[in-house]
Design an enzyme around this catalytic site. Structure first.
Site, PDB file in Angstrom:
ATOM      1  N   PHE A 115     -17.977  32.899 -43.416  1.00 25.14           N
ATOM      2  CA  PHE A 115     -19.235  33.627 -43.268  1.00 25.14           C
ATOM      3  C   PHE A 115     -19.797  33.330 -41.890  1.00 25.14           C
ATOM      4  CE2 PHE A 115     -23.808  34.235 -43.419  1.00 25.14           C
ATOM      5  CZ  PHE A 115     -23.868  35.528 -43.922  1.00 25.14           C
ATOM      6  N   ASP A 147     -18.275  27.108 -35.913  1.00 25.99           N
ATOM      7  CA  ASP A 147     -19.552  27.547 -36.477  1.00 25.99           C
ATOM      8  C   ASP A 147     -20.071  26.395 -37.345  1.00 25.99           C
ATOM      9  OD1 ASP A 147     -21.529  28.532 -38.155  1.00 25.99           O
ATOM     10  OD2 ASP A 147     -20.600  30.491 -38.416  1.00 25.99           O
ATOM     11  N   LYS A 156     -29.782  27.274 -38.693  1.00 24.44           N
ATOM     12  CA  LYS A 156     -30.312  26.691 -39.924  1.00 24.44           C
ATOM     13  C   LYS A 156     -31.218  25.470 -39.726  1.00 24.44           C
ATOM     14  CE  LYS A 156     -27.733  28.931 -43.467  1.00 24.44           C
ATOM     15  NZ  LYS A 156     -26.544  29.693 -43.098  1.00 24.44           N
TER      16      LYS A 156
HETATM   17  C1  LIG Z   1     -26.188  30.977 -42.494  1.00 20.76           C
HETATM   18  C2  LIG Z   1     -24.958  31.074 -41.678  1.00 20.76           C
HETATM   19  C3  LIG Z   1     -24.823  32.003 -40.632  1.00 20.76           C
HETATM   20  C4  LIG Z   1     -25.875  33.041 -40.328  1.00 20.76           C
HETATM   21  O1  LIG Z   1     -27.081  32.497 -39.968  1.00 20.76           O
HETATM   22  P1  LIG Z   1     -28.419  33.415 -39.950  1.00 20.76           P
HETATM   23  O2  LIG Z   1     -29.456  32.508 -39.380  1.00 20.76           O
HETATM   24  O3  LIG Z   1     -28.674  33.824 -41.357  1.00 20.76           O
HETATM   25  O4  LIG Z   1     -28.120  34.578 -39.071  1.00 20.76           O
HETATM   26  C5  LIG Z   1     -23.666  31.967 -39.898  1.00 20.76           C
HETATM   27  N1  LIG Z   1     -22.686  31.078 -40.150  1.00 20.76           N
HETATM   28  C6  LIG Z   1     -22.778  30.178 -41.146  1.00 20.76           C
HETATM   29  C7  LIG Z   1     -21.684  29.204 -41.368  1.00 20.76           C
HETATM   30  C8  LIG Z   1     -23.907  30.157 -41.955  1.00 20.76           C
HETATM   31  O5  LIG Z   1     -23.993  29.277 -42.960  1.00 20.76           O
END
Ligand SMILES: *Cc1c(COP(=O)(O)O)cnc(C)c1O
Length: 398
Positions: free
Chosen positions: A139, A224, A253
């Protein structure tokens, strides 16, 4: 009509139905607890999806935010802002990376990483090098490019045509990854622990082999760490468990302590790629969010703070493993530090709903994985409270 009923009714009329929300309107938080309009208390084992790492309404964050808001809230990136520079300096000091670009969310941080990787590859290796390999069930966000990057069909439905040049391979399978690499590959983008993908910890040998492959072929390794960075795994960044260094890392986050803040970090080598005018953001690196980020950094870089994350995470996993003997539907207990996934043989939706009714907030990913992302400040007391609630629910569903 209760305040909650009123809010639910209006919300049903004015919002897009994007979110399936629980029947609670939260008004106050304190440490690991939330309180709603009806005065109900919840033990929060989700932290706003991995955001409130220091717990809710942390007094030091609240103080810094108030002070910064009173003196300056926004000036744009045409000028320097002390808290922004200080936070970038802290991030560089505590990571293996050298340069920082601030934005407001995870998706934006990944967009910046994707743009950086494409521009570097095209300038250095030519136009045909644009492909980015990511993992199945990964994701990476909800913008068009990050939806393209995400290895889950459900987020792509109906949004074609999506930006091209993303391919997905199974997680933790180095042969599959190596076979997918070609002269077109400009980057490999991974979450060291897949969060939405069901709390899947990538193995150390896999990450080390990916690192070596990227170095050998001058492919950019983008990690990420949006969900698992900032102390969540028990190290400041989850990739540190594997002893590797990424070329590019994305954060969001928990970075802003509850305020919207994202960052893309990279090695010095890539600094000239995002030249003046090539990328930017109006709000990125907002001084109030950065002031909060400075408090977060102070805590999550503290060794004793991280030791608690490891201790509580190990305690939770050990208890679930014990419970697996009693409850046959527990298939596997996964995670590292305070990202915990319990793979069940049954859907976990009902368990999550029952937990909510009893004042415990957890969630469910990939239909059958119970996920917990408690604040990193939890103690054994809160862990016991969580198990008291969950044990009873497990007995009922068994
Ligand atoms: C939450 C998340 C995102 C997206 O972050 P947003 O602030 O909602 O755009 C991207 N990568 C990972 C691994 C995430 O957990």
């Amino acid at each position: 009509m209760s305040r909650l009923e009123e809010i639910r009714e209006i919300s049903g009329e004015v919002f897009f139905p994007t979110y399936n929300r629980y029947a609670a309107a939260m008004v106050r938080g304190e440490s690991a607890y939330l309180y709603d309009t009806e005065g109900r208390r919840y033990l929060d084992f989700l932290s706003g999806i991995g955001v409130a790492n220091l717990g809710h309404a942390h007094p030091e964050i609240a103080k810094m935010v108030c002070e910064q808001a009173k003196s300056l809230m926004h000036v744009s990136n045409l000028y320097f802002m002390p808290p922004q520079t200080e936070l970038a300096h802290e991030l560089v000091k505590h990571s293996s990376l050298d340069r920082v670009f601030f934005c407001n969310s995870g998706a934006e941080a990944n967009e910046a990483a994707i743009k950086l990787a494409r521009k570097y590859a095209q300038e250095v290796h030519g136009e045909n090098r644009f492909e980015i390999i990511t993992l199945e069930d990964s994701f990476h966000g909800r913008t068009l490019a990050t939806v393209s990057a995400t290895g889950q069909e459900k987020v792509k439905q109906g949004f074609a045509p999506l930006p091209e040049g993303f391919i997905h391979v199974p997680a933790d399978d180095f042969d599959a990854l190596e076979q997918a690499v070609s002269d077109r590959t400009c980057a490999i983008m991974l979450e060291p622990i897949l969060g939405e993908g069901g709390v899947v910890v990538l193995s150390t040998p896999y990450l080390q082999k990916v690192r070596a492959l990227c170095t050998e072929r001058d492919i950019i390794l983008i990690l990420d760490e949006i969900q698992v960075g900032m102390g969540r795994s028990g190290r400041l960044f989850a990739h540190q468990w594997a002893g590797i260094e990424p070329d590019v890392m994305t954060l969001a986050k928990a970075l802003g302590g509850g305020l919207p803040l994202g960052a893309m970090l990279a090695k010095e080598k890539y600094a000239p790629i995002l030249s003046a005018g090539s990328h930017g953001s109006t709000f990125g690196g907002n001084p109030v969010a950065c002031a909060a980020g400075l408090v977060v950094m102070k805590h999550v870089t503290d060794e004793s703070f991280l030791a608690n994350v490891i201790e509580m995470g190990d305690l939770i996993r050990a208890r679930f493993k014990e419970m697996a003997g009693q409850f046959g539907f527990i298939e596997e207990v996964r995670g590292r530090g305070l990202i915990v996934g319990i793979k069940l043989s049954v859907p976990c939706k009902d368990i999550v709903a029952k937990a909510f009714e009893r004042g415990l907030l957890i969630n469910c990913t990939q239909e059958t994985v119970l996920r917990m992302l408690p604040p990193l400040i939890i103690s054994e007391k809160e862990v016991e409270e969580m198990f008291d609630i969950l044990n009873n629910i497990f007995k009922e569903v068994a």
